[in-house]
Design a protein around this motif. Structure first.
Motif, mmCIF file in Angstrom:
data_model
loop_
_atom_site.group_PDB
_atom_site.id
_atom_site.type_symbol
_atom_site.label_atom_id
_atom_site.label_comp_id
_atom_site.label_asym_id
_atom_site.label_seq_id
_atom_site.Cartn_x
_atom_site.Cartn_y
_atom_site.Cartn_z
ATOM 1 N N LEU A 1 0.827 -1.204 0.000
ATOM 2 C CA LEU A 1 0.000 0.000 0.000
ATOM 3 C C LEU A 1 0.863 1.256 0.000
ATOM 4 N N THR A 2 1.928 1.247 0.765
ATOM 5 C CA THR A 2 2.832 2.389 0.779
ATOM 6 C C THR A 2 3.428 2.618 -0.605
ATOM 7 N N GLU A 3 3.788 1.553 -1.283
ATOM 8 C CA GLU A 3 4.338 1.679 -2.632
ATOM 9 C C GLU A 3 3.309 2.203 -3.628
ATOM 10 N N LEU A 4 2.024 1.961 -3.350
ATOM 11 C CA LEU A 4 0.964 2.518 -4.200
ATOM 12 C C LEU A 4 0.763 4.003 -3.952
ATOM 13 N N GLY A 5 1.271 4.505 -2.822
ATOM 14 C CA GLY A 5 1.112 5.909 -2.495
ATOM 15 C C GLY A 5 0.222 6.178 -1.307
ATOM 16 N N VAL A 6 -0.228 5.130 -0.608
ATOM 17 C CA VAL A 6 -1.043 5.304 0.595
ATOM 18 C C VAL A 6 -0.141 5.773 1.734
#
Length: 276
Positions: free
Chosen positions: A229-234
């Motif tokens: 999720l962090t890599e998606l931008g969350v």
């Protein structure tokens, strides 16, 4: 109850925590403050053998609008409208559900795999995802996010609660499984399997741990999902991880790894009207 209740910190302050709720019959279920806008629950084994149809009224939803799937450990996502097309033919194969309108509850079953509940703070729509190591390696949560974005959600409006699941400290898997899951992360692209495992084991709150048995590692699926999720931008403050382990808490959770019995607990969330 033996679940810890920590408050995780971020540079912007504390991330909202987790609370136990109790029905009038004394049955406990877990809620996450990050999903405070939506009726939701991570239900315990005390609710077995109730189904989403039975549990929906606890969230304030209609039992006729409780949606579930035949879970197959993959990244396929359905909407309630698409599930309705299967009426009379059983449940469609899939592991992610994304709502399209208010008043529908979506549900996933788990017994060590991670139940992920998602809310959109602007549209009111929600998602539920079942993500074990196979689904995580295939990007099941990311597939549900993509569906929400295609329906008009904005990434910055989404919040995620990763419910009770088997903790990494006790979840032994083969090195090959660890490599497959690691390959789902952008940070591991271009690395060999050994390099990816070494990289992830060295990180804070690692998703992979060493194991004393040759050819094995310990896997924390929820930490992998958080990184996806962090890599998606969350933003990290938009993701909460339940401080509970299904394997280590037999009084409250079924665990397939612990008993090899096919029992499950349900997690569900009810969509709401858009916020004006």
């Amino acid at each position: 109850m033996s679940c810890k209740n920590p408050r995780f910190s971020t540079p912007d302050g504390p991330v909202l925590g987790w609370q136990w709720q109790t029905t009038a019959q004394g049955q406990p279920y877990l809620t996450c403050e990050l999903l405070g806008l939506w009726p939701h629950g991570f239900f315990t084994q005390q609710f077995a053998p109730q189904t989403p149809t039975d549990l929906a009224p606890i969230l304030g939803g209609s039992s006729q609008r409780a949606y579930r799937l035949k879970q197959v450990h993959g990244p396929i996502v359905f909407t309630p409208q698409e599930i309705e097309a299967f009426r009379g033919e059983g449940f469609p194969d899939g592991d992610g559900l994304v709502t399209e309108e208010p008043g529908a509850s979506v549900w996933v079953a788990s017994a060590d795999c991670t139940p992920v509940l998602v809310g959109d703070r602007t549209t009111g729509q929600v998602a539920a995802i079942h993500s074990g190591w196979r689904g995580t390696a295939q990007g099941a949560t990311g597939a549900a996010v993509a569906r929400l974005l295609a329906q008009g959600s904005q990434l910055e409006d989404l919040v995620f609660a990763l419910g009770p699941a088997i903790a990494g400290e006790v979840y032994q898997v083969t090195t090959q499984v660890g490599e497959q899951v690691a390959a789902s992360l952008q940070v591991c692209q271009g690395l060999t399997g050994d390099e990816a495992i070494a990289l992830l084991q060295a990180q804070p709150d690692p998703p992979l741990f060493p194991d004393p048995q040759p050819g094995r590692v310990r896997l924390d699926v929820r930490q992998v999902i958080r990184r996806q999720l962090t890599e998606l931008g969350v933003e990290e403050k938009g993701v909460a991880i339940a401080p509970c382990c299904t394997y280590q808490q037999p009084d409250y959770f079924f665990s397939y790894r612990r008993t090899h019995a096919k029992n499950v607990q349900w997690s569900g969330i009810l969509s709401i009207a858009p916020r004006g």
